[in-house]
Motif scaffolding. Structure first.
Motif, PDB file in Angstrom:
ATOM      1  N   PHE A  93      64.728  66.264 113.485  1.00  0.00           N
ATOM      2  CA  PHE A  93      66.126  66.521 113.827  1.00  0.00           C
ATOM      3  C   PHE A  93      66.650  65.619 114.947  1.00  0.00           C
ATOM      4  CE2 PHE A  93      64.543  70.470 111.962  1.00  0.00           C
ATOM      5  CZ  PHE A  93      65.496  70.670 110.978  1.00  0.00           C
ATOM      6  N   THR A  94      65.764  64.987 115.696  1.00  0.00           N
ATOM      7  CA  THR A  94      66.206  64.208 116.849  1.00  0.00           C
ATOM      8  C   THR A  94      65.911  62.716 116.782  1.00  0.00           C
ATOM      9  OG1 THR A  94      64.142  64.660 118.034  1.00  0.00           O
ATOM     10  CG2 THR A  94      65.969  66.193 118.385  1.00  0.00           C
ATOM     11  N   VAL A  95      65.104  62.285 115.824  1.00  0.00           N
ATOM     12  CA  VAL A  95      64.628  60.900 115.846  1.00  0.00           C
ATOM     13  C   VAL A  95      65.742  59.897 115.552  1.00  0.00           C
ATOM     14  CG1 VAL A  95      63.832  60.691 113.454  1.00  0.00           C
ATOM     15  CG2 VAL A  95      62.633  59.495 115.262  1.00  0.00           C
ATOM     16  N   GLN A  96      66.740  60.250 114.771  1.00  0.00           N
ATOM     17  CA  GLN A  96      67.825  59.296 114.502  1.00  0.00           C
ATOM     18  C   GLN A  96      68.647  59.037 115.757  1.00  0.00           C
ATOM     19  OE1 GLN A  96      69.718  61.010 110.979  1.00  0.00           O
ATOM     20  NE2 GLN A  96      68.891  59.296 109.813  1.00  0.00           N
ATOM     21  N   LYS A  97      68.913  60.066 116.534  1.00  0.00           N
ATOM     22  CA  LYS A  97      69.635  59.873 117.795  1.00  0.00           C
ATOM     23  C   LYS A  97      68.797  59.045 118.771  1.00  0.00           C
ATOM     24  CE  LYS A  97      71.952  62.358 121.544  1.00  0.00           C
ATOM     25  NZ  LYS A  97      71.960  61.179 122.327  1.00  0.00           N
ATOM     26  N   LYS A  98      67.498  59.295 118.799  1.00  0.00           N
ATOM     27  CA  LYS A  98      66.615  58.515 119.666  1.00  0.00           C
ATOM     28  C   LYS A  98      66.599  57.056 119.261  1.00  0.00           C
ATOM     29  CE  LYS A  98      63.589  62.273 120.946  1.00  0.00           C
ATOM     30  NZ  LYS A  98      62.262  62.854 120.925  1.00  0.00           N
ATOM     31  N   ALA A  99      66.636  56.777 117.974  1.00  0.00           N
ATOM     32  CA  ALA A  99      66.659  55.392 117.499  1.00  0.00           C
ATOM     33  C   ALA A  99      67.959  54.703 117.904  1.00  0.00           C
ATOM     34  CB  ALA A  99      66.482  55.345 115.989  1.00  0.00           C
ATOM     35  N   LYS A 100      69.064  55.399 117.789  1.00  0.00           N
ATOM     36  CA  LYS A 100      70.344  54.818 118.196  1.00  0.00           C
ATOM     37  C   LYS A 100      70.394  54.583 119.699  1.00  0.00           C
ATOM     38  CE  LYS A 100      73.024  56.597 114.337  1.00  0.00           C
ATOM     39  NZ  LYS A 100      74.170  57.384 113.906  1.00  0.00           N
TER      40      LYS A 100
END
Length: 111
Positions: A93-100
């Motif tokens: 749930f959080t990895v896409q925000k972390k990548a951005k």
């Protein structure tokens, strides 16, 4: 930099960057000279969807965290199989925000 070049740059890299920081990024790019803009254009972004898919299939091994430069958390997930799955599910749930955020920080290092 001209407004048109900045808008084209932001539009073409929009999916790699956090939406809430685009306004600040545009200001920084407008203030940048030609050399810094060329360096910003050369920054290699991590695709958030690719990171998500890696997290989905190999998240319990910590590969997603290693890709984002978080070696400590990657080792923790590797040794504990994603903390018995809890950290793996949290990362889905959080990895896409972390990548951005990772991409944004890499870009700010250049600018």
């Amino acid at each position: 930099m001209t407004q048109d070049r900045v808008d084209m740059y932001v539009l073409s890299n929009q999916k790699y960057l956090p939406a809430d920081k685009v306004v600040f990024l545009k200001q920084k790019l407008l203030a940048a000279d030609e050399d810094k803009f060329q360096l910003a254009s050369a920054v290699d972004f991590k695709d958030p969807m690719t990171i998500f898919l890696v997290s989905l299939f190999l998240g319990s091994l910590g590969i997603d965290r290693f890709m984002l430069g978080e070696a400590g958390m990657g080792i923790l997930k590797l040794l504990t199989f994603g903390c018995c799955g809890v950290l793996t599910i949290f990362d889905w749930f959080t990895v896409q925000k972390k990548a951005k955020d990772y991409n944004y920080n890499q870009l700010m290092l250049v600018l």
